[in-house]
Design an enzyme around this catalytic site. Structure first.
Site, PDB file in Angstrom:
ATOM      1  N   SER A  27       0.826  -1.218   0.000  1.00 26.03           N
ATOM      2  CA  SER A  27       0.000   0.000   0.000  1.00 26.03           C
ATOM      3  C   SER A  27       0.855   1.262   0.000  1.00 26.03           C
ATOM      4  O   SER A  27       0.341   2.371   0.030  1.00 26.03           O
ATOM      5  CB  SER A  27      -0.928   0.015   1.222  1.00 26.03           C
ATOM      6  OG  SER A  27      -0.173  -0.143   2.415  1.00 26.03           O
ATOM      7  N   ASN A 114      -1.680  -2.627  13.181  1.00 24.46           N
ATOM      8  CA  ASN A 114      -3.138  -2.485  13.179  1.00 24.46           C
ATOM      9  C   ASN A 114      -3.604  -1.250  13.950  1.00 24.46           C
ATOM     10  O   ASN A 114      -4.450  -0.494  13.474  1.00 24.46           O
ATOM     11  CB  ASN A 114      -3.797  -3.749  13.743  1.00 24.46           C
ATOM     12  CG  ASN A 114      -3.490  -4.963  12.881  1.00 24.46           C
ATOM     13  OD1 ASN A 114      -2.936  -4.816  11.791  1.00 24.46           O
ATOM     14  ND2 ASN A 114      -3.838  -6.146  13.361  1.00 24.46           N
ATOM     15  N   THR A 159     -40.385  27.112  -8.814  1.00 22.82           N
ATOM     16  CA  THR A 159     -40.698  25.759  -8.358  1.00 22.82           C
ATOM     17  C   THR A 159     -40.974  24.988  -9.647  1.00 22.82           C
ATOM     18  O   THR A 159     -41.493  25.563 -10.614  1.00 22.82           O
ATOM     19  CB  THR A 159     -41.929  25.717  -7.422  1.00 22.82           C
ATOM     20  OG1 THR A 159     -43.056  26.221  -8.146  1.00 22.82           O
ATOM     21  CG2 THR A 159     -41.720  26.558  -6.164  1.00 22.82           C
ATOM     22  N   HIS A 160     -40.588  23.737  -9.669  1.00 22.04           N
ATOM     23  CA  HIS A 160     -40.677  22.922 -10.895  1.00 22.04           C
ATOM     24  C   HIS A 160     -39.918  23.572 -12.052  1.00 22.04           C
ATOM     25  O   HIS A 160     -40.258  23.344 -13.218  1.00 22.04           O
ATOM     26  CB  HIS A 160     -42.133  22.689 -11.310  1.00 22.04           C
ATOM     27  CG  HIS A 160     -43.022  22.279 -10.177  1.00 22.04           C
ATOM     28  ND1 HIS A 160     -43.243  20.981  -9.829  1.00 22.04           N
ATOM     29  CD2 HIS A 160     -43.713  23.027  -9.269  1.00 22.04           C
ATOM     30  CE1 HIS A 160     -44.047  20.918  -8.782  1.00 22.04           C
ATOM     31  NE2 HIS A 160     -44.345  22.156  -8.412  1.00 22.04           N
ATOM     32  N   SER A 281     -14.388  26.512 -26.756  1.00 28.49           N
ATOM     33  CA  SER A 281     -14.551  25.309 -27.553  1.00 28.49           C
ATOM     34  C   SER A 281     -13.525  25.336 -28.672  1.00 28.49           C
ATOM     35  O   SER A 281     -13.206  26.390 -29.213  1.00 28.49           O
ATOM     36  CB  SER A 281     -15.965  25.277 -28.141  1.00 28.49           C
ATOM     37  OG  SER A 281     -15.990  24.431 -29.278  1.00 28.49           O
ATOM     38  N   LYS A 287     -18.225  29.931 -28.151  1.00 27.42           N
ATOM     39  CA  LYS A 287     -18.535  29.263 -26.891  1.00 27.42           C
ATOM     40  C   LYS A 287     -17.693  29.737 -25.717  1.00 27.42           C
ATOM     41  O   LYS A 287     -16.503  29.990 -25.831  1.00 27.42           O
ATOM     42  CB  LYS A 287     -18.326  27.737 -27.017  1.00 27.42           C
ATOM     43  CG  LYS A 287     -19.335  27.034 -27.878  1.00 27.42           C
ATOM     44  CD  LYS A 287     -20.761  27.103 -27.338  1.00 27.42           C
ATOM     45  CE  LYS A 287     -20.964  26.262 -26.096  1.00 27.42           C
ATOM     46  NZ  LYS A 287     -20.986  24.844 -26.388  1.00 27.42           N
ATOM     47  N   ASN A 289     -17.690  28.064 -21.928  1.00 34.68           N
ATOM     48  CA  ASN A 289     -18.356  27.007 -21.176  1.00 34.68           C
ATOM     49  C   ASN A 289     -18.122  27.108 -19.668  1.00 34.68           C
ATOM     50  O   ASN A 289     -17.011  27.384 -19.236  1.00 34.68           O
ATOM     51  CB  ASN A 289     -17.866  25.639 -21.662  1.00 34.68           C
ATOM     52  CG  ASN A 289     -18.198  25.406 -23.123  1.00 34.68           C
ATOM     53  OD1 ASN A 289     -19.236  25.867 -23.598  1.00 34.68           O
ATOM     54  ND2 ASN A 289     -17.313  24.735 -23.831  1.00 34.68           N
ATOM     55  N   GLU A 294     -19.624  22.602 -14.033  1.00 33.59           N
ATOM     56  CA  GLU A 294     -19.935  21.294 -14.629  1.00 33.59           C
ATOM     57  C   GLU A 294     -19.068  20.190 -14.046  1.00 33.59           C
ATOM     58  O   GLU A 294     -19.528  19.085 -13.741  1.00 33.59           O
ATOM     59  CB  GLU A 294     -19.716  21.334 -16.146  1.00 33.59           C
ATOM     60  CG  GLU A 294     -20.752  22.120 -16.895  1.00 33.59           C
ATOM     61  CD  GLU A 294     -20.403  22.183 -18.373  1.00 33.59           C
ATOM     62  OE1 GLU A 294     -20.996  21.438 -19.150  1.00 33.59           O
ATOM     63  OE2 GLU A 294     -19.498  22.966 -18.740  1.00 33.59           O
ATOM     64  N   TYR A 321      -9.023  -6.724  12.973  1.00 29.30           N
ATOM     65  CA  TYR A 321      -8.454  -6.187  11.729  1.00 29.30           C
ATOM     66  C   TYR A 321      -8.472  -7.247  10.632  1.00 29.30           C
ATOM     67  O   TYR A 321      -8.194  -8.423  10.877  1.00 29.30           O
ATOM     68  CB  TYR A 321      -7.007  -5.724  11.961  1.00 29.30           C
ATOM     69  CG  TYR A 321      -6.343  -5.244  10.679  1.00 29.30           C
ATOM     70  CD1 TYR A 321      -6.471  -3.928  10.264  1.00 29.30           C
ATOM     71  CD2 TYR A 321      -5.632  -6.129   9.864  1.00 29.30           C
ATOM     72  CE1 TYR A 321      -5.898  -3.489   9.074  1.00 29.30           C
ATOM     73  CE2 TYR A 321      -5.054  -5.700   8.672  1.00 29.30           C
ATOM     74  CZ  TYR A 321      -5.194  -4.384   8.288  1.00 29.30           C
ATOM     75  OH  TYR A 321      -4.634  -3.955   7.111  1.00 29.30           O
ATOM     76  N   GLN A 326      -7.116  -2.271   4.291  1.00 27.52           N
ATOM     77  CA  GLN A 326      -6.145  -1.483   3.530  1.00 27.52           C
ATOM     78  C   GLN A 326      -6.826  -0.739   2.371  1.00 27.52           C
ATOM     79  O   GLN A 326      -6.334   0.270   1.901  1.00 27.52           O
ATOM     80  CB  GLN A 326      -5.041  -2.411   3.009  1.00 27.52           C
ATOM     81  CG  GLN A 326      -3.939  -1.695   2.266  1.00 27.52           C
ATOM     82  CD  GLN A 326      -2.728  -2.586   2.087  1.00 27.52           C
ATOM     83  OE1 GLN A 326      -2.036  -2.899   3.039  1.00 27.52           O
ATOM     84  NE2 GLN A 326      -2.494  -3.021   0.876  1.00 27.52           N
ATOM     85  N   LYS A 329      -8.103   3.349   2.159  1.00 29.68           N
ATOM     86  CA  LYS A 329      -7.342   4.588   1.979  1.00 29.68           C
ATOM     87  C   LYS A 329      -7.619   5.305   0.666  1.00 29.68           C
ATOM     88  O   LYS A 329      -7.846   6.518   0.662  1.00 29.68           O
ATOM     89  CB  LYS A 329      -5.845   4.305   2.124  1.00 29.68           C
ATOM     90  CG  LYS A 329      -5.494   4.079   3.573  1.00 29.68           C
ATOM     91  CD  LYS A 329      -4.122   3.520   3.770  1.00 29.68           C
ATOM     92  CE  LYS A 329      -4.083   2.759   5.073  1.00 29.68           C
ATOM     93  NZ  LYS A 329      -4.971   1.553   5.099  1.00 29.68           N
TER      94      LYS A 329
HETATM   95  N1  ARG Z   1      -0.958  -1.396   5.203  1.00 32.92           N
HETATM   96  C1  ARG Z   1      -1.876  -1.909   6.175  1.00 32.92           C
HETATM   97  C2  ARG Z   1      -3.212  -1.189   6.043  1.00 32.92           C
HETATM   98  O1  ARG Z   1      -3.274  -0.259   5.354  1.00 32.92           O
HETATM   99  C3  ARG Z   1      -1.328  -1.703   7.555  1.00 32.92           C
HETATM  100  C4  ARG Z   1      -1.818  -2.698   8.541  1.00 32.92           C
HETATM  101  C5  ARG Z   1      -1.349  -4.063   8.184  1.00 32.92           C
HETATM  102  N2  ARG Z   1      -1.611  -4.990   9.223  1.00 32.92           N
HETATM  103  C6  ARG Z   1      -1.481  -6.295   9.008  1.00 32.92           C
HETATM  104  N3  ARG Z   1      -1.711  -7.068  10.005  1.00 32.92           N
HETATM  105  N4  ARG Z   1      -1.160  -6.794   7.835  1.00 32.92           N
HETATM  106  O2  ARG Z   1      -4.196  -1.577   6.601  1.00 32.92           O
END
Ligand code: ARG
Length: 463
Positions: A27, A114, A159-160, A281, A287, A289, A294, A321, A326, A329
Site C-alpha cells: 500500500s 493495526n 418551483t418545478h 470550444s 462558446k 463554457n 460542470e 483487523y 487497507q 485509503k
Molecule cells: N498497510 C496496512 C493497512 O493499510 C497496515 C496494517 C497491516 N496490518 C497487518 N496485520 N497486515 O491496513
C-alpha cells in the site's frame, strides 16, 4: 521505488514473498502520504514507552532523532520508498533501523501496525477536516459578501423550474449559505468521532507492556483513547461518516452548479462567470463554457462511489483487523482531494460572480410571478383564498392570450375579474412590492436578506 526483500517477519517464512504478491499487497504507493502522521504517532509512542520504563531516555532520543531525520529525508525527496516494505509504516521503521541500528527495532514494542494504521488515518483525516472546515467557511464568506451586494436584486424564484414568485438574488444565495452551514456542522460532528485514539490496542487484544494510553492520547491531541481494543483496530465508521458528509456537501455543490450552468446559458443570461473560470470550444468560436460548475457536478459521482466502496468494504467484516481495511485509503484520500478541489474552485469563483440584473428582472416580469400577490390582495379585501385563486387564474389566462403581464394590465381590465380591485393594486403587482411584502424572518425582502447576512457573519465569527 526499490524492491528489497522484507525481513520484518522473516522468522516464520521459508521463501520470499512472490514478487507479484508483494506488489499486489503493498500500500506504500498510496499510504506514504500519511508519513507525517506516522512519524507523529511513533514519536508519541516512543515518548510514552520511556515514561512507562520500557525504553531508556537514550533510546528514546536516538529514535526521535532518527525519525526527525527521516521526515527531513522524505520532505527533501531523498527517501527511497520500497514496495517490498509494503507500507508507510514498515518503510519508516526499516529506515529508522538503518539509521540508528538495533535501537530502531525497539520502536514497535507494544504496538502493531493495526493500531498504528488506524491511528495514522485518524490523525490524517483530522488535519484534512480542519482544512475542509476552513474552506467551507471561505466559501460561505464569499456568499455573504455577494448576498449583501445582491440583497435588492430581483430574479424569478422557481418551483418545478417554472417561474413562481419573485425573490431577491441575495435570498437565493443565502439558501446556499444555509446548506453549507449544515455541512460545516456535519464535518464538525464527524470530527468528534474521528478524534478517538486506537493506539494501544496493538494487534487486537491490547499489550502486556505497562503502556500509558493517557500519555499518547494527550501527546497526539486525541479527545479520548478508544474503549475497546477489538473495535479500535477494526472501526472505520469515521471514514464512512466522512464520506457521507462529503457526499451531502458534493450534492449541495451539484445543486449550485446546476443553477450556475442554467444561469450562464444564453437562454437565462442571469450571471456572468468571469473568463478565468471558463474554457472555450475548439470548434465553436462563440462558446464560453461553465466548466468549473460542470466538473464539480460531475465529480459528485466519484464521492458517492467512495461512500459505497467503504460501506461495502466494511460489510460483514468479522472482528478485528482484516487486510480488507487497507482498501479504505484510496477512496478516503480521493474523497478528501476531490472535496478540497471543488471547495477551492467554488470559494474562488463565488465572489467573482456577476449578476445581470436587467435579465433577471425581465425574466421575473415575464412569468406572472406576482400572481400570488394579487390573490393575497383580494384576500385582504375579504375574498376567501380559493375564490381569489380562481379570479387570478382567469386574469393570468387573459394575460397569456393578450401577451400582458398582470402589472401591465389597466385597472379597468383587472376590474373585469373582480370589481373590488382598486388603484392600490399596482403596489403589490410590482416586483419590488412583492419581495418587500415578504418581510419576516426567512422571507425574501431585501432587509430580511441583510439581516440574514448579518446573522451569518456572526456565525462565521464564532467559528
Ligand atoms: N498497510 C496496512 C493497512 O493499510 C497496515 C496494517 C497491516 N496490518 C497487518 N496485520 N497486515 O491496513
Amino acid at each position: 521505488m526499490s524492491n528489497k526483500t522484507n525481513q520484518q517477519w522473516g522468522g516464520r517464512f521459508n521463501e520470499p514473498t512472490d514478487a507479484f504478491v508483494a506488489r499486489f499487497t503493498a500500500s506504500v504507493e498510496f499510504d506514504q502520504r500519511m508519513y507525517r502522521q506516522d512519524i507523529q504517532g511513533s514519536v508519541a509512542h516512543a515518548t510514552m514507552l520511556t515514561e512507562a520504563g520500557v525504553l531508556t531516555t537514550d533510546e528514546r532520543d536516538m529514535i526521535l532523532q532518527g525519525l526527525s531525520e527521516i521526515q527531513q529525508d522524505i520532505e527533501a525527496g531523498r527517501f527511497e520508498w520500497s514496495i517490498a516494505l509494503e507500507d508507510v509504516h514498515m518503510n519508516i521503521e526499516a529506515a529508522l533501523t538503518n539509521k540508528i541500528g538495533n535501537t530502531g527495532k525497539k520502536l514497535h514494542t507494544g504496538r502493531s501496525r493495526n493500531d498504528q494504521v488506524a491511528t495514522d488515518i485518524r490523525l490524517y483525516l483530522r488535519d484534512e477536516i480542519d482544512l475542509i472546515l476552513l474552506e467551507i467557511t471561505r466559501l460561505q464568506q464569499g456568499l455573504l459578501g455577494l448576498a449583501e451586494q445582491e440583497a435588492d436584486t430581483i430574479m424569478p424564484g422557481f418551483t418545478h423550474l417554472q417561474t413562481a414568485q419573485p425573490v431577491t438574488f441575495g435570498h437565493h444565495l443565502m439558501a446556499w449559505f444555509e446548506m453549507l452551514s449544515r455541512d460545516y456542522e456535519r464535518f464538525t460532528d464527524t470530527r468528534k468521532r474521528v478524534n478517538i485514539m486506537p493506539l494501544g490496542a496493538a494487534a487486537l487484544a491490547g499489550t502486556t507492556y505497562p503502556i500509558r494510553r493517557d500519555i499518547t492520547c494527550q501527546l497526539l491531541g486525541f479527545d479520548a483513547p478508544a474503549e475497546n481494543s477489538l473495535d479500535a483496530v477494526s472501526d472505520r465508521d469515521f471514514a464512512i461518516e466522512f464520506c457521507a458528509a462529503s457526499s451531502v456537501l458534493m450534492m449541495h455543490m451539484t445543486r449550485m452548479s446546476e443553477e450556475l450552468v442554467l444561469w450562464t446559458s444564453a437562454q437565462f443570461n442571469f450571471i456572468n462567470l468571469p473568463d478565468r473560470f471558463c474554457t472555450g470550444s475548439s470548434i465553436m468560436p462563440q462558446k464560453k463554457n461553465p466548466d468549473v460548475p460542470e466538473l464539480v457536478r460531475g465529480k459528485s459521482g466519484r464521492v458517492y462511489g467512495h461512500l459505497f466502496s467503504l460501506l461495502t468494504l466494511m460489510k460483514s467484516q468479522p472482528l478485528a483487523y482484516n487486510k480488507d481495511n487497507q482498501e479504505d485509503k484510496e477512496p478516503l484520500f480521493d474523497t478528501i482531494d476531490t472535496l478540497k478541489g471543488c471547495l477551492r474552485a467554488y470559494a474562488d469563483m463565488v465572489p467573482a460572480l456577476e449578476s445581470r440584473k436587467e435579465y433577471m428582472r425581465e425574466a421575473a416580469l415575464r412569468g406572472f410571478s406576482t400572481a400570488t400577490d394579487l390573490a393575497d390582495y383580494l384576500v385582504r379585501q375579504g375574498m376567501p383564498f380559493r375564490d381569489a385563486h380562481e379570479v387570478v387564474g382567469k386574469s393570468v389566462a387573459y394575460g397569456i392570450n393578450t401577451g400582458k403581464d398582470l402589472g401591465e394590465m389597466s385597472l379597468a381590465e383587472l376590474q373585469t375579474f373582480s370589481d373590488t380591485i382598486a388603484d392600490d393594486v399596482f403596489e403589490v403587482l410590482t416586483l419590488e412590492g412583492s419581495v418587500a411584502a415578504r418581510n419576516h424572518l426567512g422571507g425574501t425582502a431585501p432587509n430580511q436578506v441583510r439581516a440574514a447576512v448579518a446573522r451569518g457573519q456572526e456565525k462565521l465569527k464564532q467559528r
